[in-house]
Design an enzyme around this catalytic site. Structure first.
Site, short mmCIF file in Angstrom:
data_model
loop_
_atom_site.label_atom_id
_atom_site.label_comp_id
_atom_site.label_asym_id
_atom_site.label_seq_id
_atom_site.Cartn_x
_atom_site.Cartn_y
_atom_site.Cartn_z
N SER A 133 0.83 -1.21 0.00
CA SER A 133 0.00 0.00 0.00
C SER A 133 0.86 1.26 0.00
O SER A 133 0.44 2.31 -0.47
CB SER A 133 -0.94 -0.01 1.19
OG SER A 133 -0.21 -0.17 2.36
N HIS B 247 1.73 5.20 5.32
CA HIS B 247 1.11 5.75 4.12
C HIS B 247 1.58 7.18 3.89
O HIS B 247 1.81 7.61 2.76
CB HIS B 247 -0.41 5.71 4.25
CG HIS B 247 -0.95 4.31 4.19
ND1 HIS B 247 -2.25 3.98 4.50
CD2 HIS B 247 -0.36 3.14 3.85
CE1 HIS B 247 -2.43 2.70 4.37
NE2 HIS B 247 -1.29 2.16 3.98
#
Lengths: 437, 875
Positions: B134, B187
């Site tokens: 991710s 992230h």
């Protein structure tokens, strides 16, 4: 010359004779199979009568017996809320010897009704209406089954046989609908309207078949009334149906002595007070329903059921017989109290459309789904009701699968016929794959 | 950067997937591979590859590169692949495969990882492990967002103008709020790098273009690697896959049309993608798959069953109905009752050889002396030419304050299933004094039928006395006269129905927990809790369930939804009859606690030990997979029978080169789609008649073996077995002779037969799992039976195999193995059919045998050669 003509007519009669022999063989065999099943397995009729897949609250033979008993003892048959069928069945069945003591007469009556239905089906097939109607002729129309094959397929369909053995009164409706259509394809609209009135009187929902049926009559009307406009024709037939229905209902009120039968017969179909399981989609839905929504959803379900009539009749105006076929399929799925008898009627009518079968894409899938549901349905019903190890969801899941299979079949048949029409419009697209959007 | 959602199309999807560039493919493959490896438990892949801030040192620097490739589980990997693939594909298409490789194995994973480690360890002083692709997703998203911002800086939300570069931020927030266990910080690090790259501050990280070009040119990567994207797209177009080197555009005039060359499969797919929406259906590879698929189904089905006894797949039993409270009540059966028991036992011994009526006279006296209402019932069954008659006696104990709406049954048979006098059992029943019967096989059935008013009236008397609805039944089978070691619990009902698992659990809990008596199942006298013993118990249970016969007097109760079991003490130990009595009393008191019928626990289960089971959800797939294999084959054969005669075989038979067939195919796809789309007309009548005929024939053996008198059964069976071995050959020759079936018709025969078999078996699996599984397994070779014209040896071999798996042979082998007479077994089966309503033989003769017959007919078949005939006509 005379000799030639004579020879010709002789040959004609000979062919007719031999054809008749085939018909006699099929009908005889069908009757023999039914008689054998009735007599060799004496427990079978009662077993099948108790099956929910065959007997619904509005067609059950058992309930008919109950109503008959009350009627013969001068009690209103609609007392107690068991009997929901048309009053006229009562005096008719009273004429027969009691089915408990002399069951043979009942058996013969039901066999006869099946044979009459098959006969009407043969007439529809012979008319060739399926392949070429007045406004549309399919390029594939030469590919068809003979009327004998169609009659045999109807008579030896396990669903039809099981229905006959289980003796629900829906066979009378089936017979009346088939007769209405068979009269319509030869243009005798009066008889056809009479038959559809009987069917509607017995089960109510066939009244929805009126629009396509009247168009079929109009397309096939006799020469002498050729210059009649469609409006006056329809109005005339509406009046005829209304008259027939009025007289039938009046007769019923005389038979039962009051108008309370309306509530117990048509009221039950409309309002669904009896939630006995069946192969349809209504019962479970209305078991789960909160009372405050009940009326709303009854309306929705009925509007949904009847909404197909207008659209299909307009869209498939050139082929009214196909509209009738598709509507019968839709009724077999979405009726309040459907049974396998409705399915057998739909399948029989579908066979007339042999010429579009190559255009259908999911026949195998649909038929295997239906077969699977046919086997799993009784198994899950057994687990629910007898073994106690399953619950209502088991059976309902299978009725969903059953309806899914039928829906695929209906939609696929509709696709095939539309495609057939489209290829006439656009010959260059023959055989190419297209997609519905 | 919000593309409008195009209509989903399988063909476009497929073409997209086929055009994915090289590096994207390899990353996806590596992610999948690592996930597959992580399934095993020896090497902890996650532990090896994850980014753990504490463990980042020089030697474990590899983690900064591996962490995006390792995932926690299937969903994690799947979702990340789904998100990553399109983004990565865009990136690669823009920058070229080599650059992407260099970036993603280098700075693009290392820099965010180091950033994360620095923040996590240095600033926050925490040690949160991160892994998963991710981080790349957000890096790439940020790059895209910056690019979008440059062309299209704002989107308006109402009246406010929102800059487009913020969308990835919103997404990070969104993900961290909605998806549990996502690393916000990780992230964010990815995003930071992405923004940096997008704004051009980090472009220096990319390797200089001239080096890449030099490598590319030297190694001729473009020519060697498929789906490779060149650095220089200006020369080769956005996708470097329109190859000039590996395409040989040949034009061959066939049938007056133009065919195209070998390397054109991509091109053809594209043409078709526009022409039809259902390309996958047309893929020739797909048509080869089903036989392997159905074989896989069988293998997985069997393997599934074999892993069930493992700890991971089976569960420990537990009592789900809390009201039962097993072993919580004081039992009163003790002490002085021993003397009463001794007295009764002597009386029973004295009655041992007397007639049924005399025994019942005496027993009635005993019951009356205890102050119970007594009644008797005569019954008579006829089966296989013999009459089974007798008299049941029973007594009812009304609860002093009860309303007699519910009742529990205690049964003691005068002689047990093996015909031995149930000495202690009857005495125990008399002592516990509830209810009593005489014969193990017919008696209970007569009594239960009559209790529920479903008996056949003149032969079986109605019951003069009844109580409320039966809630449960316990049968005592205690035929010997010494102390016992443990309890053997018999639970199988007729047709494989089982009592509610809670009843069994209660008895096990009371016996082992309260009384300290061991319990066993399925005659496993020694159970060491090993895999082998568990499997053996389970298989014995399945066999008993599959045979569907009554394993004890309790079996008759189960079809009426009365949960029932038989208790058999066995072995030499120190438990005496009083212990047995206490077990039963305690069980009854537990059942008495019930507020409603036993319904909480499972009705479908396989037991592999007294306290270990698998429930239906776990074991059903194995039988379903075996049944599904038939359905898959049926659908496959249906499709195959409708597809037009393969042009390649036509050409091959005409002596064409195999390479020509490809051209021919391409030609057909491009020029004359009708050829491919047209469905061959199926000739249905003959196949339907054959399958329907063999189904109907199945009624014959069923009738024969259920209605022949017992003494003739074994000779009739021998005659039938012999006929059975030649019958298929005769039928098949007759069919070949009179109908001359084509290959298509043989395929359809097989399709219908397998469809029916699959349908019957999957329905049966819901009713009697074991029977469906056993029959499915024995019928599994039928999936692969077909005519082998011109190969007599393989035909003979398959005929031999199939004959060994014939229902008759299996029956014979089974009786031989268990050292029973065939006649005996058939008599028992007929008895089961007449008295218990057993249905096993229906399955054998009307499901299995017809399918087997069709399989044999297929083997002996000789299909007519259509191609040859066509050429004859031409000649």
């Amino acid at each position: 010359m005379v000799l030639l003509v004579e020879l010709h007519s002789f040959a004609h009669t000979k062919i007719k004779m031999s054809l008749d022999r085939r018909k006699v063989t099929i009908f005889g065999a069908a009757a023999a199979v039914r008689l054998l099943l009735f007599t060799a397995f004496p427990g079978l009729p009662d077993l099948l009568t108790a099956r929910v897949e065959i007997s619904t609250p509005v067609t059950s033979f058992k309930r008919l017996q109950e109503g008959l008993f009350l009627y013969n003892h001068n009690v209103s048959p609609y007392d107690g809320g068991v009997y929901h069928q048309a009053p006229i069945l009562l005096p008719l069945f009273s004429l027969l010897p009691s089915s408990a003591t002399y069951p043979a007469f009942t058996y013969l009556l039901y066999i006869l009704v099946d044979l009459l239905s098959a006969n009407a089906l043969m007439k529809i097939a012979e008319s060739g209406e399926a392949g070429s109607s007045k406004l549309y002729t399919s390029p594939r129309k030469d590919k068809k089954w003979t009327s004998h094959a169609i009659a045999a397929a109807f008579l030896f369909n396990p669903f039809t046989i099981a229905t006959c053995i289980g003796r629900p009164t829906s066979v009378f409706t089936t017979c009346a609908i088939l007769h209405a259509i068979s009269k319509a394809v030869v243009g005798s609209s009066f008889t056809s309207m009479f038959a559809i009135s009987i069917a509607s009187y017995l089960s109510m929902y066939p009244i929805l078949l009126f629009p396509p049926l009247v168009l079929l009559c109009f397309d096939r009307r006799r020469r002498k009334s050729q210059n009649e406009t469609i409006y006056s024709f329809v109005i005339g037939n509406v009046i005829a149906v209304a008259g027939f229905l009025y007289s039938l209902l009046q007769m019923s009120s005389i038979i039962t002595g009051s108008w309370e039968f309306l509530e117990s017969t048509y009221g039950v179909q409309l309002l669904l007070p009896d939630l006995t399981p069946n192969v349809g989609l209504w019962w479970y839905f209305f078991i789960e329903m909160f009372d405050s929504f009940r009326n709303f959803f009854l309306g929705v379900f009925w509007i949904h059921l009847s909404s197909y009539v207008g659209g299909l009749t307009i869209r498939l105006r050139p082929q009214p017989l196909f509209v009738l076929t598709i509507l019968l399929g839709i009724f077999a799925i979405f009726k309040p109290y459907p049974s396998i008898s409705d399915t057998s009627l739909f399948l029989a009518m579908l066979l007339l459309y042999r010429h579009v079968f190559p255009l259908m894409r999911y026949t195998f899938l649909a038929l295997s789904t239906i077969l699977y549901a046919t086997l799993l349905g009784p198994a899950f019903y057994y687990l629910w009701i007898y073994a106690g190890s399953g619950n209502a969801n088991f059976f309902y899941a299978i009725t969903l699968v059953w309806s899914l299979g039928l829906s695929i079949l209906v939609a696929d048949a509709l696709f095939a016929v539309l495609r057939d029409e489209w290829e006439v419009e656009r010959p260059e697209m023959r055989g190419k794959e297209i997609r519905q959007i | 950067m919000a593309p409008s959602l195009p209509q989903f199309s399988a063909a476009r999807m497929r073409s997209y997937i086929f055009r994915l560039p090289l590096f994207t493919r390899s990353i996806v493959a590596v992610i999948i591979l690592l996930w597959v490896i992580s399934i095993q438990s020896v090497w902890n892949v996650q532990q090896w590859g994850a980014l753990i801030p504490d463990q980042i040192g020089l030697s474990s620097m590899y983690r900064t590169n591996t962490f995006p490739l390792v995932h926690v589980g299937f969903f994690h990997a799947f979702l990340n692949i789904l998100a990553l693939t399109p983004l990565l594909e865009r990136f690669e298409a823009e920058y070229g495969t080599l650059t992407t490789l260099a970036l993603f194995l280098g700075p693009l994973s290392t820099i965010p990882a180091l950033l994360y480690t620095f923040v996590e360890r240095g600033i926050l002083h925490m040690n949160t492990t991160v892994l998963g692709a991710s981080i790349w997703v957000f890096t790439l998203l940020a790059m895209e967002a910056v690019k979008t911002y440059k062309t299209n800086p704002y989107f308006s939300l109402g009246t406010t103008q929102v800059p487009t570069w913020t969308t990835p931020l919103v997404m990070v927030l969104f993900v961290s709020f909605l998806v549990p266990n996502t690393s916000f910080l990780g992230h964010m690090c990815g995003l930071a790098f992405g923004y940096g790259w997008g704004l051009g501050y980090l472009k220096f990280l990319a390797p200089p273009e001239w080096i890449l070009r030099w490598i590319e040119g030297k190694l001729n990567l473009l020519g060697r690697l498929p789906h490779y994207v060149s650095v220089d797209q200006k020369t080769y177009g956005r996708f470097g896959v329109l190859p000039t080197a590996n395409v040989s555009s040949v034009s061959l005039p066939t049938d007056g049309s133009i065919g195209m060359g070998l390397g054109l499969d991509i091109g053809i797919w594209d043409v078709n993608a526009h022409a039809s929406g259902s390309l996958l259906r047309r893929d020739p590879r797909l048509l080869k798959l089903p036989p392997y698929l159905s074989f896989l189904c069988i293998v997985i089905g069997v393997a599934w069953l074999l892993v069930l006894p493992l700890d991971n797949y089976s569960r420990k039993t537990y009592i789900s109905e809390n009201a039962l409270l097993p072993g919580q009540v004081h039992t009163y059966f003790a002490g002085s009752d021993q003397n009463i028991f001794g007295g009764y036992k002597r009386e029973v011994d004295a009655l041992g050889e007397k007639s049924n009526v005399e025994v019942n006279d005496k027993l009635e006296e005993f019951f009356r002396a205890s102050g119970l209402k007594v009644a008797r019932q005569k019954y008579e069954y006829k089966s296989a030419g013999e009459t089974y008659s007798g008299e049941n006696i029973y007594a009812i104990l009304h609860a002093p304050r009860g309303d007699a709406t519910e009742a529990i049954v205690l049964v003691g048979a005068w002689r047990n299933v093996d015909g031995v006098l149930n000495r202690n059992g009857v005495a125990l029943v008399l002592t516990l004094a509830r209810y009593f019967k005489t014969d193990s096989r017919a008696g209970p059935q007569a009594w239960v039928d009559a209790y529920h008013d479903t008996h056949q009236s003149p032969a079986i008397e109605s019951l003069p006395l009844k109580s409320g609805a039966l809630q449960g039944a316990v049968v005592i089978d205690y035929p010997f006269d010494h102390r016992f070691e443990s309890l053997h619990i018999v639970y199988d009902g007729i047709n494989g129905q089982l009592p509610n698992l809670d009843l069994l659990n209660t008895v096990v809990a009371i016996a082992s927990g309260q009384m300290g008596i061991g319990t066993s199942l399925q005659q496993m006298w020694q159970h060491t809790d090993s895999y082998k013993d568990r499997l053996q118990t389970m298989l014995r249970g399945m066999l008993n369930q599959g045979l569907g016969h009554a394993s004890g007097p309790h079996s008759s109760f189960i079809p009426y939804h009365v949960d029932a079991i038989t208790l058999q003490p066995y072995g030499e130990g120190w438990q005496d009859e009083m212990a047995m009595g206490r077990v039963i009393e305690s069980t009854f008191r537990s059942l008495n606690n019930l507020l409603e019928h036993l319904h909480q626990s499972f009705f479908f289960y396989l037991l592999m030990q007294a306290n270990r089971f698998v429930s239906i959800g776990t074991y059903l797939p194995s039988a379903m997979l075996v049944a599904v294999n038939f359905t898959i084959m049926a659908i496959f054969l249906w499709v195959k029978s409708g597809s037009p005669l393969d042009p390649s075989t036509k050409l091959a038979s005409a002596g064409g080169k195999p390479s020509l067939t490809i051209i021919k195919k391409g030609d057909a796809a491009a020029i004359a789609p009708k050829e491919i789309l047209g469905v061959r007309e199926r000739q249905l009548f003959m196949p339907l008649a054959v399958v329907a005929g063999s189904q109907f024939l199945g009624v014959l053996p069923l009738y024969l073996f259920n209605h022949t008198p017992g003494n003739f059964l074994s000779s009739i069976f021998s005659i039938f077995a012999i006929l059975n071995s030649v019958f298929p050959f005769i039928v098949s020759s007759a069919i070949v002779r009179y109908f001359r079936p084509t290959n298509q018709q043989y395929q359809l025969i097989k399709a219908f037969s397998l469809l029916l078999l699959g349908m019957f078996l999957s329905s049966l699996a819901t009713l009697n799992f074991s029977l469906a599984f056993l029959v499915g397994l024995l019928a599994a070779p039928l999936t692969y039976m077909q005519p082998f014209p011109g190969r007599p040896i393989s035909t003979a071999f398959l005929v031999l195999v199939l004959s060994l798996l014939a229902p008759t042979t299996v029956l014979f082998a089974g009786t031989y193995y268990w050292k029973l007479g065939v006649g005996e077994v058939l008599k028992e089966a007929a008895f089961g059919w007449d008295v218990w309503g057993m249905n096993t033989q229906v399955v054998v003769w009307c499901v299995w045998w017809p399918a087997w017959l069709v399989g044999m007919i297929l083997l002996f078949g000789k299909p007519r050669d259509e191609c040859k005939e066509e050429s004859k006509v031409v000649n």
